[in-house]
Design a protein around this motif. Sequence first.
Motif, mmCIF file in Angstrom:
data_model
loop_
_atom_site.group_PDB
_atom_site.id
_atom_site.type_symbol
_atom_site.label_atom_id
_atom_site.label_comp_id
_atom_site.label_asym_id
_atom_site.label_seq_id
_atom_site.Cartn_x
_atom_site.Cartn_y
_atom_site.Cartn_z
ATOM 1 N N GLY A 61 3.813 -11.720 6.865
ATOM 2 C CA GLY A 61 2.759 -12.721 6.270
ATOM 3 C C GLY A 61 1.516 -11.881 6.023
ATOM 4 N N TYR A 62 1.071 -11.038 6.857
ATOM 5 C CA TYR A 62 -0.133 -10.218 6.848
ATOM 6 C C TYR A 62 -0.207 -9.242 5.461
ATOM 7 C CZ TYR A 62 -3.731 -6.710 7.457
ATOM 8 O OH TYR A 62 -4.688 -5.730 7.276
ATOM 9 N N TYR A 63 0.915 -8.728 5.190
ATOM 10 C CA TYR A 63 1.311 -7.675 4.259
ATOM 11 C C TYR A 63 1.041 -8.829 2.822
ATOM 12 C CZ TYR A 63 3.143 -4.568 0.683
ATOM 13 O OH TYR A 63 3.264 -3.979 -0.422
ATOM 14 N N LEU A 64 1.683 -9.749 2.675
ATOM 15 C CA LEU A 64 1.544 -10.763 1.594
ATOM 16 C C LEU A 64 0.515 -11.376 1.392
ATOM 17 C CD1 LEU A 64 5.203 -12.682 1.846
ATOM 18 C CD2 LEU A 64 4.493 -10.573 0.390
ATOM 19 N N SER A 65 -0.292 -11.640 2.357
ATOM 20 C CA SER A 65 -1.691 -12.402 2.417
ATOM 21 C C SER A 65 -2.967 -11.338 1.911
ATOM 22 C CB SER A 65 -1.850 -13.098 3.458
ATOM 23 O OG SER A 65 -2.160 -12.266 4.657
ATOM 24 N N GLU A 66 -2.759 -10.133 2.477
ATOM 25 C CA GLU A 66 -3.872 -9.234 2.127
ATOM 26 C C GLU A 66 -3.846 -8.777 0.693
ATOM 27 O OE1 GLU A 66 -6.534 -7.563 3.887
ATOM 28 O OE2 GLU A 66 -6.325 -9.346 5.064
ATOM 29 N N PRO A 67 -5.012 -8.516 0.270
ATOM 30 C CA PRO A 67 -5.113 -8.142 -1.339
ATOM 31 C C PRO A 67 -4.779 -6.325 -1.225
ATOM 32 C CG PRO A 67 -7.050 -8.437 -0.513
ATOM 33 C CD PRO A 67 -6.184 -8.863 0.756
ATOM 34 N N LYS A 68 -4.065 -6.218 -2.369
ATOM 35 C CA LYS A 68 -3.657 -4.799 -2.162
ATOM 36 C C LYS A 68 -4.416 -4.017 -3.042
ATOM 37 C CE LYS A 68 1.172 -6.094 -2.009
ATOM 38 N NZ LYS A 68 0.775 -7.686 -1.766
ATOM 39 N N PHE A 69 -4.888 -2.627 -2.536
ATOM 40 C CA PHE A 69 -6.079 -2.119 -3.110
ATOM 41 C C PHE A 69 -5.248 -0.660 -3.798
ATOM 42 C CE2 PHE A 69 -8.616 -4.319 -0.445
ATOM 43 C CZ PHE A 69 -9.700 -4.580 -1.275
ATOM 44 N N TYR A 70 -5.281 -0.484 -4.872
ATOM 45 C CA TYR A 70 -4.980 0.622 -5.689
ATOM 46 C C TYR A 70 -6.003 1.630 -5.927
ATOM 47 C CZ TYR A 70 -1.206 -2.423 -6.826
ATOM 48 O OH TYR A 70 -0.121 -3.221 -6.795
ATOM 49 N N ARG A 71 -5.509 3.020 -6.003
ATOM 50 C CA ARG A 71 -6.735 3.909 -6.080
ATOM 51 C C ARG A 71 -6.010 5.034 -7.237
ATOM 52 N NH1 ARG A 71 -7.749 8.285 -1.412
ATOM 53 N NH2 ARG A 71 -5.489 8.661 -1.852
ATOM 54 N N THR A 110 2.751 -1.244 7.694
ATOM 55 C CA THR A 110 2.210 -2.561 8.108
ATOM 56 C C THR A 110 3.469 -2.826 9.286
ATOM 57 O OG1 THR A 110 0.822 -2.714 6.322
ATOM 58 C CG2 THR A 110 1.732 -4.701 7.533
ATOM 59 N N MET A 111 4.644 -2.890 8.653
ATOM 60 C CA MET A 111 5.657 -3.508 9.538
ATOM 61 C C MET A 111 6.004 -2.545 10.637
ATOM 62 S SD MET A 111 7.053 -5.973 7.696
ATOM 63 C CE MET A 111 5.225 -6.330 7.419
ATOM 64 N N VAL A 146 12.075 -10.247 2.742
ATOM 65 C CA VAL A 146 11.728 -8.865 1.983
ATOM 66 C C VAL A 146 12.115 -8.421 0.682
ATOM 67 C CG1 VAL A 146 11.670 -6.323 2.528
ATOM 68 C CG2 VAL A 146 11.157 -7.806 4.338
ATOM 69 N N VAL A 147 13.433 -8.553 0.523
ATOM 70 C CA VAL A 147 14.156 -8.317 -0.626
ATOM 71 C C VAL A 147 13.707 -9.205 -1.625
ATOM 72 C CG1 VAL A 147 16.277 -8.491 -1.967
ATOM 73 C CG2 VAL A 147 16.066 -7.402 0.364
ATOM 74 N N MET A 148 13.430 -10.584 -1.480
ATOM 75 C CA MET A 148 13.025 -11.535 -2.409
ATOM 76 C C MET A 148 11.529 -11.255 -2.837
ATOM 77 S SD MET A 148 12.574 -15.592 -1.776
ATOM 78 C CE MET A 148 11.330 -15.598 -0.708
ATOM 79 N N PHE A 149 10.816 -10.917 -2.113
ATOM 80 C CA PHE A 149 9.481 -10.656 -2.448
ATOM 81 C C PHE A 149 9.191 -9.115 -2.996
ATOM 82 C CE2 PHE A 149 8.172 -13.631 0.919
ATOM 83 C CZ PHE A 149 7.576 -14.349 0.362
ATOM 84 N N TRP A 150 10.103 -8.477 -2.812
ATOM 85 C CA TRP A 150 10.100 -7.136 -3.478
ATOM 86 C C TRP A 150 10.556 -7.202 -5.022
ATOM 87 C CZ3 TRP A 150 14.948 -4.410 -5.015
ATOM 88 C CH2 TRP A 150 14.889 -3.137 -5.558
ATOM 89 N N GLN A 151 11.578 -8.121 -5.077
ATOM 90 C CA GLN A 151 12.028 -8.448 -6.372
ATOM 91 C C GLN A 151 11.005 -8.993 -7.323
ATOM 92 O OE1 GLN A 151 15.608 -10.594 -6.051
ATOM 93 N NE2 GLN A 151 16.920 -8.693 -5.610
ATOM 94 N N ARG A 152 10.031 -9.916 -6.619
ATOM 95 C CA ARG A 152 9.096 -10.590 -7.418
ATOM 96 C C ARG A 152 7.767 -9.655 -7.514
ATOM 97 N NH1 ARG A 152 8.459 -16.380 -4.365
ATOM 98 N NH2 ARG A 152 10.489 -16.971 -4.836
ATOM 99 N N GLY A 153 7.847 -8.336 -6.763
ATOM 100 C CA GLY A 153 6.657 -7.438 -7.073
ATOM 101 C C GLY A 153 5.648 -7.489 -6.196
ATOM 102 N N GLN A 154 5.794 -8.399 -5.100
ATOM 103 C CA GLN A 154 4.863 -8.623 -3.911
ATOM 104 C C GLN A 154 4.781 -7.633 -3.019
ATOM 105 O OE1 GLN A 154 5.423 -13.007 -3.155
ATOM 106 N NE2 GLN A 154 3.872 -13.370 -4.446
ATOM 107 N N ILE A 155 6.178 -6.865 -2.856
ATOM 108 C CA ILE A 155 6.171 -6.123 -1.893
ATOM 109 C C ILE A 155 6.352 -4.678 -2.751
ATOM 110 C CG2 ILE A 155 7.632 -5.149 0.021
ATOM 111 C CD1 ILE A 155 7.883 -7.771 0.985
ATOM 112 N N ILE A 156 5.652 -3.824 -2.434
ATOM 113 C CA ILE A 156 5.903 -2.580 -3.004
ATOM 114 C C ILE A 156 6.298 -1.348 -2.113
ATOM 115 C CG2 ILE A 156 4.948 -0.770 -4.339
ATOM 116 C CD1 ILE A 156 2.737 -2.836 -5.483
ATOM 117 N N LEU A 157 7.384 -0.949 -2.188
ATOM 118 C CA LEU A 157 7.920 0.100 -1.090
ATOM 119 C C LEU A 157 7.543 1.522 -1.585
ATOM 120 C CD1 LEU A 157 11.438 -1.489 -0.644
ATOM 121 C CD2 LEU A 157 9.309 -1.800 0.762
#
Length: 524
Positions: free
Chosen positions: A36-46, A435-436, A513-524
Amino acid sequence: MNHHYIQLIRRWVDVAFRRKTTILFFALVGLFVGLGYYLSEPKFYRSTALLSYEQQRINPTQMSPDVVARIRETINTVTHIVLSRSSLERIIHDLNLRDETSKSSMEDEVEWLRQRVIVEPSRQGDTFSINHLGTDPVLVEKVTNALADRFIEENMKYREERAAETSQYTQDELAMAKEILDVREAEMRDYKLRHFDEMPEQREGNLARLNSLQEQYQNRQNSIQDLERTRVLIQEQINLRRQILTGAVQAQTGQVTAVEAPTPVETDQQRLARLEQTLQSLLGRYTEQHPEIRQLRREIALLQENIGPDAGAETGTAAGRGSRASFDQELFDLEIQMKDVVLNIKKLNEERAELQKSIDRYESWIEAVPQREAEWSALTREYAELRRHYDELVAQNLQASAALNLERKQKGSQFKIEDRARIPEKPIKPIFSITMALALFAGLGLGILLAVGKELIDLSFRSPDEVESELGVEVVCSIPYVPLPNETRKQRLKQVAVGCALFLGFVGWVVMVVMFWQRGQIIL
C-alpha cells in the motif's frame, strides 16, 4: 558452549515455533502495508545528461579563460548561473511546467525545480553529469536536456563576457600607460636634445676626442716652434746674403770708405768654415731633411761656388756683376721661404686657437657629466618600470583580443554533451524490492516483538528446569501432557485454518502485485 546458553537458545527457538502464527501474520501484514505504501507514494524518476569540458584546440594564452586548474571553478560558476531564478523561470515557461490550477507561487516552483537538479562533477574535473528528479519521466527527460543546453549556452555567454571585460580592461590600462609613457619619453627626449654632448654615454667619446684635440694642439705648438726657429734662421741668412751682396757691390764700385776699414770683414773662406761647423753641430740633433740643415747646405754650396777655381771670373765685366747684384736668385728664394714660413705660422696659430676653443668646449662637456647623470637618473627613475608595465599590457592586450576572437568564433573551450538525457524507465524511489523487503522485515520484527512480549507475560512453567530454578526444589518426575482425541482434532483444524488463511493472504498479495504490475503501477 555453556549449558545455560544452550538452554536459552532452545527456549527462544521453542518460543518461535509456538508463536509462529503471530510472527507470520505480522509478516503478511507488513507485506500488505508495504504494498500500500508503494502504491500510494509518488514515483520519482531520474534522468541524467553527461557533459564534458572540451578544451580549445588552439593553444590557450595566459589571458584566455581556459585554465585547467579552474575547470571545476568554471563548472560551479556556470551551475549557479543555470540554477538562477531567471534561468529556471525560462525553463518553466518554455516547458510549461507550471500548473495553472496550482496555488503555489513562481518562487515555490523555482525552488521546487532547483531542489530536484543535481550537478555532480567527476573526480578528474573535465566531465560532470546533470541529474533531474521528477514524477513524470517525459518531463524529467525534457528538463534535463534543457538544463544541458542551458549549460552550453551560459558557458559560451559567460566566457565571452569574461573575455570582453578582460579585453576592455587591458585596452583602458594600455591607453593610460601609453599616455603616461609618452609624456615621460617626451621629457627625456627634450632633455637629451638639450644636453646631448653632456650625457654620460658620450663621456668616453668626448674623452677620446679631447685627447685627440690635445695631441693636435701639441703638434701645432711644436710645429709653430719649429717654424719660429726656421724663420729666425732664414732671417739670418737673408741678412747675411744682403751683407754679402752689399760688400760685393761696394768692392766693385770702390765706394768703401775709410771709416769701414777698421771693421774686419769676414771673408768667404771664413764664412764657409763657420757654416760647415754649424752644419756638423746641427747634424748631431737633426736629420738631413730638417729645414735648417738643407738651408745650410745650400749656403755652403753657394760659397764654394763663389770661392771656387773660377775665381778669375772676378775680372768679368762690370755690367755682368752689376746685374747679379741687382737680382740675386738665392735672396729671392730666401724671401719666398720667409713669407711661406710666416703664413704657415699664422695659419698654425689660427688652428691652435680653434683647437683651444674645441678643447675648452669638450672639457666643459666632460665636467658637466656628473650633473647630467644625476639629473638623468632622476628623470628616468620610474621609466624602466613604466616601460616594463607597458610591454606587459601590450602582450596582455594582444592575448585578450585573441581570446575574445576565439570566444566569438566559438573556438574556445566549451561544454559538450557526451550523452543526452533519455526517458527513464524505472523510478529511483520508491524501489519495489527494497520497499517490500523493508516491510517484510518490519512485519517480522513486530511479530517477533509481540511473541516475545506474550512469552514474558505468560508465567506458566514449560520445563522441570524452570520449576527447579524458580521454586528451588528438586523435581522428581514430570507427567507429559496427553491431549484427548477431541482436543487433538480441534488443534489440527485450527492449525489448518490458520495456515490456509496465511497462505491465502500470501496468494492474495501475489495476485495484487501481478495485477498492479500489469497496470504499470508496480515497476520491478
